[in-house]
Motif scaffolding. Structure first.
Motif, PDB file in Angstrom:
ATOM      1  N   LEU A   1       0.577  -1.081   0.021  1.00 14.23           N
ATOM      2  CA  LEU A   1       0.231  -0.622  -0.036  1.00 14.23           C
ATOM      3  C   LEU A   1       0.760   1.492  -0.290  1.00 14.23           C
ATOM      4  O   LEU A   1       2.047   1.524   0.272  1.00 14.23           O
TER       5      LEU A   1
ATOM      6  N   SER B   1       0.862   5.175   0.277  1.00 10.88           N
ATOM      7  CA  SER B   1      -0.225   6.019   1.111  1.00 10.88           C
ATOM      8  C   SER B   1       0.446   7.806   1.499  1.00 10.88           C
ATOM      9  O   SER B   1       1.916   8.079   1.311  1.00 10.88           O
TER      10      SER B   1
ATOM     11  N   LEU C   1      -6.723   4.370   4.949  1.00  9.83           N
ATOM     12  CA  LEU C   1      -5.430   3.597   4.944  1.00  9.83           C
ATOM     13  C   LEU C   1      -5.773   2.433   5.933  1.00  9.83           C
ATOM     14  O   LEU C   1      -5.271   1.321   6.084  1.00  9.83           O
TER      15      LEU C   1
ATOM     16  N   ALA D   1      -5.766  -1.325   5.420  1.00 13.87           N
ATOM     17  CA  ALA D   1      -4.475  -2.290   5.379  1.00 13.87           C
ATOM     18  C   ALA D   1      -5.135  -3.419   6.141  1.00 13.87           C
ATOM     19  O   ALA D   1      -4.838  -4.962   6.232  1.00 13.87           O
TER      20      ALA D   1
ATOM     21  N   PRO E   1      -1.336  -6.062   4.313  1.00 12.81           N
ATOM     22  CA  PRO E   1      -0.554  -6.260   2.961  1.00 12.81           C
ATOM     23  C   PRO E   1       1.762  -6.274   3.296  1.00 12.81           C
ATOM     24  O   PRO E   1       1.337  -6.436   4.738  1.00 12.81           O
TER      25      PRO E   1
ATOM     26  N   ILE F   1       3.983  -1.259   3.414  1.00 19.02           N
ATOM     27  CA  ILE F   1       2.489  -0.187   3.069  1.00 19.02           C
ATOM     28  C   ILE F   1       3.571   1.164   3.195  1.00 19.02           C
ATOM     29  O   ILE F   1       4.403   0.949   4.826  1.00 19.02           O
TER      30      ILE F   1
ATOM     31  N   TRP G   1      -3.189   7.185  11.744  1.00 18.55           N
ATOM     32  CA  TRP G   1      -2.609   5.599  11.063  1.00 18.55           C
ATOM     33  C   TRP G   1      -2.044   5.531  12.187  1.00 18.55           C
ATOM     34  O   TRP G   1      -1.412   4.375  12.231  1.00 18.55           O
TER      35      TRP G   1
ATOM     36  N   LEU H   1      -1.959   1.216  12.597  1.00 18.87           N
ATOM     37  CA  LEU H   1      -1.114   0.769  12.307  1.00 18.87           C
ATOM     38  C   LEU H   1       0.216   0.012  13.120  1.00 18.87           C
ATOM     39  O   LEU H   1       0.972  -0.392  13.052  1.00 18.87           O
TER      40      LEU H   1
ATOM     41  N   SER I   1       0.954  -3.815  13.321  1.00 24.67           N
ATOM     42  CA  SER I   1       0.998  -3.873  11.851  1.00 24.67           C
ATOM     43  C   SER I   1       2.428  -5.335  11.484  1.00 24.67           C
ATOM     44  O   SER I   1       3.199  -5.439  12.200  1.00 24.67           O
TER      45      SER I   1
ATOM     46  N   ALA J   1       2.835  -5.751   9.067  1.00 20.11           N
ATOM     47  CA  ALA J   1       3.288  -5.043   7.707  1.00 20.11           C
ATOM     48  C   ALA J   1       4.930  -4.427   7.730  1.00 20.11           C
ATOM     49  O   ALA J   1       5.068  -4.245   9.391  1.00 20.11           O
TER      50      ALA J   1
ATOM     51  N   ILE K   1       7.004  -1.284   7.131  1.00 18.94           N
ATOM     52  CA  ILE K   1       6.802  -0.392   6.910  1.00 18.94           C
ATOM     53  C   ILE K   1       7.575   0.354   6.439  1.00 18.94           C
ATOM     54  O   ILE K   1       8.560   0.517   7.192  1.00 18.94           O
TER      55      ILE K   1
END
Length: 413
Positions: free
Chosen positions: A61, A63, A120, A124, A129, A132, A155, A159, A162, A164, A166
């Motif tokens: 993702l 953003s 976002l 997510a 994802p 990100i 955010w 997040l 997460s 993911a 980053i």
């Protein structure tokens, strides 16, 4: 995370079919690409369709307030070195548009998805994802979007924890605050030209200190993290100190930053060699019409998009010195945000000496701003009048979102 592609359920297949039919009707009626209405119809049939469509993909993702469409395009090109990619390349970046894009990517390995800042965290949650990318946050569409610090906080909450990776711009304090709740962050020194939205500490509200390229809060100790990737002139520096040359057809420092972020994502999250990634990015000549040079009435118009003060600042840096004529076009329709007070935050004196030609629904708002700035300009009824008032040769045409689309339609781009 992505797994093996599984057949869609009958309900999901019906949702995809209905969405594609709605999009086709919209296109036939001349209402645009149909991606948004198609996605809305599909999600009405199956509210979980976005998650189902993303299940087999390695998703990243992207953003930001500025640069997300271009970064998405560059990153998609880089990841094609590793396999097929599905992406919302034209910038339909809310859940409906994203759903439409993924519906066409059943054979893809990667999903490279631009996401509107407000959506976002929700997207997510839906697509799980692998990575990100967070580029920047600044004021945009004041009547619609949250204040930037509030958005960074959302955010940060969304997040937190997460899985993911980053990849975040360490030079933007708001991005740093938003990303700091995540367990795995790759910090990139991507630069920050526009600083007017990040003078106070997002952690405690104290005044940020900005010695040279660093920043820190003297009250709570929140500070710029040490980046492992960095944009340095015309190169991106990797974690091993190797400098990879950035050679783009897209102009400006901001696009070098977008390329540096994309290189870091491709390497850190997907194992794509920086050399390969950057070579593939060179193929990108324009992004959804942005930076295109088109012939119109014996003039060469370069089409530039600028939607908010930070974007206008970067766009002005692309313009050669006087006497190149500049067309400025501003609308305030729904997609632009109806509040034009942001015009007063843009330093239009950078255009001193250029012939300035003013267009758009809100041309009188812009004219007042330019008059207060002490600039000479001409308000024009339409593009034909503006182009006719400029001598043969190059014209820079800068417009916000719907005004940019108007210009593209007018010049047949």
């Amino acid at each position: 995370m992505a797994g093996n592609s599984e057949p869609l359920s009958p309900r999901a297949k019906l949702a995809v079919t209905a969405g594609k039919a709605a999009a086709a009707v919209s296109r036939a009626a001349g209402k645009g690409s149909g991606s948004v209405i198609g996605g809305k119809v599909a999600l009405r049939f199956d509210p979980d369709l976005l998650a189902r469509l993303a299940h087999h993909l390695d998703v990243v993702l992207v953003s930001a307030t500025n640069g997300k469409t271009t970064t998405t395009r560059l990153l998609a090109e880089a990841l094609r070195a590793g396999g097929p990619v599905v992406s919302n390349a034209l910038g339909a970046n809310m859940p409906a548009g994203i759903t439409s894009a993924l519906a066409g990517g059943s054979d893809a390995r990667y999903g490279v998805i631009e996401v509107d800042e407000k959506y976002l965290a929700g997207v997510a949650r839906d697509v799980s994802p692998k990575a990100i990318a967070l580029l920047n946050l600044s004021r945009d569409q004041l009547d619609r979007a949250a204040e930037t610090r509030m958005l960074a906080e959302k955010w940060r909450e969304g997040l937190a924890g997460s899985d993911a990776i980053i990849i975040a711009n360490a030079d933007d304090p708001l991005i740093t605050w938003a990303a700091s709740s995540s367990p795995t962050v790759v910090w990139v020194a991507g630069g920050q030209s526009w600083k007017d939205d990040a003078w106070s500490c997002p952690s405690c509200g104290g005044v940020l200190q900005r010695p040279s390229d660093d920043w820190y809060c003297g009250e709570c100790g929140f500070r710029r993290p040490t980046p492992t990737w960095a944009l340095h002139g015309d190169h991106v520096i990797d974690p091993h100190g190797v400098a990879w040359p950035i050679q783009l057809q897209l102009p400006g420092r901001a696009n070098k930053s977008n390329a540096a972020m994309s290189t870091a994502v491709a390497a850190a999250a997907f194992g794509i060699d920086p050399k390969v990634a950057l070579e593939r990015m060179y193929k990108v000549q324009a992004v959804a019409g942005r930076y295109d040079v088109v012939s119109y009435r014996q003039r060469e118009l370069r089409l530039l998009l600028a939607k908010n003060p930070a974007g206008w600042l970067e766009t002005f840096s692309l313009i050669d010195g006087p006497p190149t004529p500049v067309i400025l076009s501003v609308n305030a329709r729904g997609a632009d945000g109806t509040d034009t007070s942001w015009l007063w935050d843009v330093d239009y004196t950078r255009l001193a000496g250029h012939p300035i030609l003013v267009l758009g629904d809100r041309k009188l708002d812009l004219a007042v701003r330019l008059e207060v700035a002490g600039l000479r300009f001409r308000v024009c009824a339409d593009l034909e009048e503006a182009v006719g008032a400029a001598p043969p040769g190059r014209i820079e045409a800068i417009a916000n979102y719907t005004a940019f689309q108007d210009l593209r339609r007018k010049v047949g781009n």
